[in-house]
Design a protein around this motif. Structure first.
Motif, PDB file in Angstrom:
ATOM      1  N   GLY A 104      34.610 -18.390 -39.056  1.00 33.12           N
ATOM      2  CA  GLY A 104      35.002 -19.714 -39.521  1.00 33.12           C
ATOM      3  C   GLY A 104      35.028 -19.802 -41.027  1.00 33.12           C
ATOM      4  O   GLY A 104      35.907 -20.445 -41.624  1.00 33.12           O
ATOM      5  N   THR A 105      34.057 -19.147 -41.674  1.00 30.67           N
ATOM      6  CA  THR A 105      34.015 -19.127 -43.133  1.00 30.67           C
ATOM      7  C   THR A 105      35.199 -18.358 -43.707  1.00 30.67           C
ATOM      8  O   THR A 105      35.801 -18.772 -44.708  1.00 30.67           O
TER       9      THR A 105
ATOM     10  N   PRO B 267      34.562 -21.371 -30.272  1.00 29.97           N
ATOM     11  CA  PRO B 267      33.866 -22.191 -31.268  1.00 29.97           C
ATOM     12  C   PRO B 267      34.496 -22.138 -32.661  1.00 29.97           C
ATOM     13  O   PRO B 267      34.368 -23.098 -33.421  1.00 29.97           O
ATOM     14  N   VAL B 268      35.147 -21.013 -33.016  1.00 28.70           N
ATOM     15  CA  VAL B 268      35.786 -20.956 -34.337  1.00 28.70           C
ATOM     16  C   VAL B 268      36.908 -21.992 -34.410  1.00 28.70           C
ATOM     17  O   VAL B 268      37.007 -22.768 -35.365  1.00 28.70           O
TER      18      VAL B 268
ATOM     19  N   ASP C  29      21.788 -14.365 -30.790  1.00 28.55           N
ATOM     20  CA  ASP C  29      22.588 -15.276 -31.615  1.00 28.55           C
ATOM     21  C   ASP C  29      23.930 -14.686 -32.012  1.00 28.55           C
ATOM     22  O   ASP C  29      24.605 -15.201 -32.904  1.00 28.55           O
TER      23      ASP C  29
ATOM     24  N   ALA D 215      30.942 -16.448 -34.909  1.00 30.03           N
ATOM     25  CA  ALA D 215      31.779 -17.640 -35.060  1.00 30.03           C
ATOM     26  C   ALA D 215      31.605 -18.256 -36.442  1.00 30.03           C
ATOM     27  O   ALA D 215      32.588 -18.693 -37.068  1.00 30.03           O
ATOM     28  N   ARG D 216      30.388 -18.283 -36.914  1.00 29.33           N
ATOM     29  CA  ARG D 216      30.130 -18.855 -38.240  1.00 29.33           C
ATOM     30  C   ARG D 216      30.830 -18.041 -39.335  1.00 29.33           C
ATOM     31  O   ARG D 216      31.472 -18.599 -40.237  1.00 29.33           O
ATOM     32  N   ARG D 217      30.711 -16.739 -39.265  1.00 31.30           N
ATOM     33  CA  ARG D 217      31.324 -15.886 -40.293  1.00 31.30           C
ATOM     34  C   ARG D 217      32.856 -15.949 -40.233  1.00 31.30           C
ATOM     35  O   ARG D 217      33.515 -16.020 -41.278  1.00 31.30           O
TER      36      ARG D 217
ATOM     37  N   ASP E 223      25.136 -13.002 -43.976  1.00 28.09           N
ATOM     38  CA  ASP E 223      26.504 -13.490 -43.773  1.00 28.09           C
ATOM     39  C   ASP E 223      27.409 -13.146 -44.940  1.00 28.09           C
ATOM     40  O   ASP E 223      28.567 -12.754 -44.752  1.00 28.09           O
TER      41      ASP E 223
ATOM     42  N   ALA F 210      27.131 -17.015 -32.061  1.00 29.66           N
ATOM     43  CA  ALA F 210      27.070 -18.036 -33.110  1.00 29.66           C
ATOM     44  C   ALA F 210      27.237 -17.420 -34.489  1.00 29.66           C
ATOM     45  O   ALA F 210      27.911 -17.987 -35.359  1.00 29.66           O
ATOM     46  N   VAL F 211      26.615 -16.259 -34.699  1.00 27.68           N
ATOM     47  CA  VAL F 211      26.731 -15.579 -35.995  1.00 27.68           C
ATOM     48  C   VAL F 211      28.186 -15.209 -36.268  1.00 27.68           C
ATOM     49  O   VAL F 211      28.720 -15.454 -37.363  1.00 27.68           O
TER      50      VAL F 211
END
Length: 264
Positions: free
Chosen positions: A122-123, A155-156, A112, A118-120, A78, A115-116
């Motif tokens: 979001g960060t 999701p973000v 995934d 969206a997580r990145r 990430d 999700a991967v």
């Protein structure tokens, strides 16, 4: 709507010449392809960034966006991906560009990926907010339709992360313009227009000479009162035999102006 073109169509052309083309043919802005082989990329120092921003300002042409190559859904670490996005955000801020383009880039069968990504994103979102830049996920490769993209963007849930609608990829994905707009409208940053001969022959053509539903896209956008940017992404960089963009820019702008007038 305002009109722009991407430097992907004029690979390696110095900034003053890009600006001369934009001014001569009535384009309001330019999307800058941020690759090391181009004049503008994240490796530019502060003086070069300032000079580029000044040149755009003097010409009265806007830097629409920085077209980066970060793949936010790709397997791997990430931190490296987020850092790549941050370098693009820094460049956009320094050039006064409101947008940064990123790709999905997931592997086939990667379970995934949503999700991967969206997580990145979001960060990266808070960093983008602090710098006044919006990160746009392009409808491309592993997530080529609006329906694909919102699996990440939903999701973000951050205002500084949105969508870049590439009309070729949503069409290739079997999505109709109204469907794409319905999916992406809460997130839409700007729209990349182009034209091609067929799904099997994606070499770039002048706007209106191919099969992509440009009139339908513009009609949908106009009907819903969308007033953003249309950016012509003529992919000359990947098709050496394609006609040079410089000779097509006037015709392309006129075609977009007709579509806008017809949809008014």
């Amino acid at each position: 709507m305002k009109l722009a073109f991407s430097t992907l169509g004029v690979p390696g052309l110095p900034v003053p010449e890009v600006l001369a083309l934009a001014s001569a043919h009535g384009y309001h802005g330019v999307e800058l392809r941020a690759h090391p082989e181009e004049p503008v990329h994240p490796g530019l120092g502060p003086d070069e960034r300032a000079a580029t921003a000044d040149a755009f300002g003097a010409a009265g042409v806007e830097v629409l966006g920085i077209a980066g190559y970060a793949q936010v859904a790709a397997p791997g670490d990430d931190a490296a991906v987020v850092e790549e996005v941050r370098t693009l955000i820094d460049l956009a801020r320094d050039l006064g560009a409101p947008y940064v383009r990123v790709f999905p880039g997931a592997d086939v069968g990667q379970t995934d990926a949503d999700a991967v990504a969206a997580r990145r994103l979001g960060t990266a979102a808070e960093y983008a907010a602090d710098h006044g830049v919006r990160v746009l996920l392009e409808t491309h490769d592993s997530h080529r339709t609006g329906a694909d993209a919102i699996r990440i963007l939903g999701p973000v849930g951050h205002r500084q992360v949105g969508a870049l609608w590439d009309v070729m990829h949503t069409w290739l994905g079997g999505e109709q313009p109204q469907e794409t707009y319905a999916a992406l409208s809460p997130y839409l940053g700007y729209v990349q227009v182009k034209d091609i001969a067929s799904a099997q022959d994606t070499a770039p053509l002048t706007l209106g000479a191919g099969v992509l539903p440009l009139a339908e896209c513009v009609e949908v956008l106009s009907r819903h009162g969308w007033e953003g940017w249309l950016c012509w992404e003529y992919e000359k960089r990947w098709y050496a035999d394609a006609e040079p963009l410089a000779g097509l820019l006037g015709r392309g702008r006129e075609h977009l102006a007709r579509l806008l007038n017809d949809s008014a």
